[in-house]
Structure formats: structure tokens, C-alpha cells
Design a protein around this motif. Structure first.
Motif, PDB file in Angstrom:
ATOM      1  N   ASP A 103       7.837  -9.397  -3.914  1.00  0.00           N
ATOM      2  CA  ASP A 103       7.873  -8.342  -4.922  1.00  0.00           C
ATOM      3  C   ASP A 103       8.086  -8.957  -6.292  1.00  0.00           C
ATOM      4  O   ASP A 103       8.985  -8.582  -7.053  1.00  0.00           O
ATOM      5  N   GLU A 134       5.468  -6.306  -0.471  1.00  0.00           N
ATOM      6  CA  GLU A 134       4.465  -5.254  -0.333  1.00  0.00           C
ATOM      7  C   GLU A 134       3.960  -4.755  -1.690  1.00  0.00           C
ATOM      8  O   GLU A 134       2.819  -4.289  -1.816  1.00  0.00           O
ATOM      9  N   HIS A 135       4.774  -4.892  -2.738  1.00  0.00           N
ATOM     10  CA  HIS A 135       4.324  -4.489  -4.074  1.00  0.00           C
ATOM     11  C   HIS A 135       3.310  -5.470  -4.647  1.00  0.00           C
ATOM     12  O   HIS A 135       2.608  -5.137  -5.602  1.00  0.00           O
ATOM     13  N   THR A 137       0.885  -6.736  -2.709  1.00  0.00           N
ATOM     14  CA  THR A 137      -0.308  -6.677  -1.845  1.00  0.00           C
ATOM     15  C   THR A 137      -0.857  -5.279  -1.622  1.00  0.00           C
ATOM     16  O   THR A 137      -2.006  -5.134  -1.205  1.00  0.00           O
ATOM     17  N   SER A 138      -0.067  -4.236  -1.866  1.00  0.00           N
ATOM     18  CA  SER A 138      -0.486  -2.883  -1.463  1.00  0.00           C
ATOM     19  C   SER A 138      -1.560  -2.288  -2.350  1.00  0.00           C
ATOM     20  O   SER A 138      -2.310  -1.413  -1.920  1.00  0.00           O
ATOM     21  N   VAL A 174       4.033  -8.535   5.080  1.00  0.00           N
ATOM     22  CA  VAL A 174       3.798  -7.292   4.326  1.00  0.00           C
ATOM     23  C   VAL A 174       2.339  -6.840   4.356  1.00  0.00           C
ATOM     24  O   VAL A 174       1.978  -5.876   3.688  1.00  0.00           O
ATOM     25  N   VAL A 175       1.512  -7.521   5.126  1.00  0.00           N
ATOM     26  CA  VAL A 175       0.087  -7.165   5.217  1.00  0.00           C
ATOM     27  C   VAL A 175      -0.176  -6.497   6.554  1.00  0.00           C
ATOM     28  O   VAL A 175       0.248  -6.981   7.600  1.00  0.00           O
ATOM     29  N   GLY A 181       7.816  -4.355   8.868  1.00  0.00           N
ATOM     30  CA  GLY A 181       7.032  -5.520   8.528  1.00  0.00           C
ATOM     31  C   GLY A 181       6.269  -6.033   9.736  1.00  0.00           C
ATOM     32  O   GLY A 181       6.600  -5.718  10.883  1.00  0.00           O
ATOM     33  N   THR A 223      11.152  -6.359  11.005  1.00  0.00           N
ATOM     34  CA  THR A 223       9.795  -6.840  11.275  1.00  0.00           C
ATOM     35  C   THR A 223       9.491  -6.637  12.752  1.00  0.00           C
ATOM     36  O   THR A 223      10.212  -7.159  13.610  1.00  0.00           O
ATOM     37  N   HIS A 245      13.664  -7.814  -0.134  1.00  0.00           N
ATOM     38  CA  HIS A 245      13.202  -6.473   0.214  1.00  0.00           C
ATOM     39  C   HIS A 245      14.267  -5.386   0.148  1.00  0.00           C
ATOM     40  O   HIS A 245      13.991  -4.287  -0.334  1.00  0.00           O
TER      41      HIS A 245
END
Length: 314
Positions: A103, A134-135, A137-138, A174-175, A181, A223, A245
Motif C-alpha cells: 500500500d 491491494e491499493h 493492484t486493485s 493481494v492479487v 489474501g 491469507t 495491512h
């Protein structure tokens, strides 16, 4: 056997859902030094004790900078990131590198990554190792992130390296995630092969964005396929797993594995189960820097345990 080492600075008398002994609202700044198989730690900005051994290797973990965030929880995330860098630069022993556990940005925008780079450019250790949050990649499936930070990595950005006898593995969870996760089978197969070449006595440091232990699954703080990864790590005598996170420091020690999550440099989040949902938590302006933090790490392994001392950005 599991042991949780958590520190509550909230002074509200609340028992955090049984498995929590404490929660560190006051940030974290831990110096870990790796050297000769001995673990030592001290608070950020504190001089070492007389006769204290100097570690062979020092590094810093920062996390969740969220450059681009401008809500009331922290309208100046660039300023608090700069305060983080200033604190790193004031350390008596210059770290050899920085690990950022994701992030970096808030919306994966080029300008956000540019700003992060400009601030970190002033840090004394010039080498920074990243994994995405995730911020990052999203919005564009991680395209911007990989273009900037993914050179020489595998898949969606995972990689490993060795430094002064310690093996480091940067993982991406995060993908392709839905709630928890997710590492994915391709990455897990890579990790298994990567670790096979290392002896049981090799100290291992794994870093990823979302915790690899079930901190609070109801909020997605865990995860889903981490058990398989942890299975590959069981044979090693010293394993440290660094995550971000959740924007608060929590630690779990299980066997020879120590899990450590870092504070954010941007804004705090509520303790697990203490609010209807996770998210940016507004605190009085004068308290903000006391709930943000960094893990400045001197790492060494003594009896496979980890000592942690807290400090803040305040």
C-alpha cells in the motif's frame, strides 16, 4: 505452542477478544540486528547499551504509506511519511536497506508513486525492497506497480534475495483475492523450490502485505492459503514474517516462526472486532503521530525468539 506478544496503549481496559493480550496503539519502532545467530532489539532512537554487540546487518520495515489519501484520518500522509524518513535518518546505526510491505499508494496513480519515490529518496539507505498492497493492484491489476518495482520479479511481483547469510522472500498475496489474501499455486510452487536450496540453519525473513496468520478473518485479515507456505518454512530454525495491512502492531510467536505486523505511516485502523468494520480511524490531531509507526529492525537470532520494544513517530 503459540505465544502472542502484543502491547495495549489504549488504557481503555477492554479485553481484545480473548486471544489478544494487548494492542499497540502507540506505534512501533524496533531495531533488529542480524549477526552471529544472536537476536537483540532496542527502541527507535535509543542508544545501544554498553557492551552491546553490533549486528552484522540492520534493516527497516515501513508499511501502508497510502500516498494520495486525504481524508480526515490524516490529511497529510506525505508529511507523516517524511517524518518516518527523518526518524530512520536519525538512527545511530544506518540501516542497510528498507522493506516496504505494501500500500505504497492509495489509488495506484503515477503521481502517488512519484511522490513516494521523492520522499524515500531522502532516506539514508538508498536500497528499498517492495511488495504490493491491494491499493497498489486493485485499480489497474498492478500494472503501474510492476512497471516501477517489478523488474527481475516473478509472476505478480514475488522474488527472493540473500544478504549476509539471511534469505529474504518477498511474497504477493493481494492479487486474485476475494476476501482473504491469496498467494496462489504458482507462487507457492516457486516458494517451495526457492527454499529447497537453503539449509535448515539459514535465517529466513518473509515479507508480504496481508498477514500470513489469521489475525481476524472476519475482516479479511489473513491469507487463505498461508498454511501451505508455512509448511515449507517449518524446518528452518529461525523464521521472521513481516506484514502490514492492518495498520497496528501485532506479534505472534509459534515455534521457530515469529509473525510481526507493522503500523502504518498514514493512519490507524481499529482493533479487531472493536468497530463494525476496518478502515481509517480518526484520532485527535495531537495524537496522530503517536498512533503511527515504523519497525526499524536490527535482527539476530537467539533461541529463535524475538524481543520487541515499542517507539512512536511522535
Amino acid at each position: 505452542m503459540s505465544k502472542f506478544i502484543l502491547h495495549d496503549r489504549n488504557d481503555d481496559g477492554i479485553n481484545r477478544r480473548g486471544f489478544l493480550e494487548c494492542m499497540a496503539w502507540a506505534g512501533t519502532g524496533v531495531v533488529w540486528t542480524v549477526g552471529s545467530g544472536v537476536l537483540s532489539s532496542r527502541a527507535f532512537g535509543k542508544p545501544g547499551h554498553a557492551g552491546e554487540a553490533t549486528g552484522e546487518m540492520t534493516f527497516v520495515q515501513i508499511s501502508d504509506s497510502h500516498i494520495g489519501f486525504n481524508k480526515p484520518a490524516n490529511p497529510d500522509v506525505v508529511g507523516t511519511l517524511q517524518a518516518t524518513v527523518d526518524k530512520i535518518n536519525a538512527l545511530p546505526q544506518t540501516p542497510e536497506f528498507i522493506i516496504h510491505t505494501g500500500d505504497l499508494s492509495h489509488m495506484s496513480k503515477a503521481a502517488e508513486f512519484d511522490t513516494l519515490g521523492q520522499v524515500l529518496k531522502s532516506a539514508k539507505p538508498s536500497q528499498v525492497f517492495y511488495v504490493p498492497g491491494e491499493h497498489d493492484t486493485s485499480v489497474d491489476d498492478g500494472k503501474q506497480y510492476l512497471e516501477r518495482y517489478g523488474k527481475g520479479t516473478r509472476g505478480s511481483g514475488w522474488y527472493s534475495f540473500d544478504h549476509k547469510g539471511v534469505h529474504f522472500a518477498g511474497l504477493v498475496n493481494v492479487v486474485g483475492m476475494e476476501h482473504l489474501g491469496k498467494l496462489g499455486q504458482e507462487q507457492l510452487q516457486w516458494l517451495e523450490a526457492d527454499l529447497k536450496a537453503r539449509s535448515n540453519s539459514t535465517p529466513v525473513v518473509v515479507f508480504a502485505h496481508i498477514p500470513l496468520w489469521a489475525v481476524y478473518p472476519e475482516w479479511g485479515w489473513g491469507t487463505e492459503d498461508s498454511a501451505q507456505a508455512l509448511g515449507y518454512l517449518k524446518r528452518f530454525g529461525s523464521v521472521t514474517i513481516l506484514n502490514g495491512h492492518i495498520h497496528q502492531v501485532m506479534q505472534k510467536v509459534e515455534g521457530h516462526v515469529t509473525f510481526h505486523t507493522a503500523m502504518s505511516t498514514a493512519f490507524p485502523q481499529p482493533a479487531p472486532g472493536s468497530a463494525p468494520a476496518p478502515g481509517p480511524m480518526k484520532v485527535p490531531a495531537e495524537r496522530l503521530r503517536s498512533v503511527l509507526g515504523i519497525a526499524n529492525v536490527q535482527y539476530v537470532a537467539r533461541k529463535h525468539s524475538l524481543a520487541v520494544v515499542d517507539a512512536t513517530l511522535a
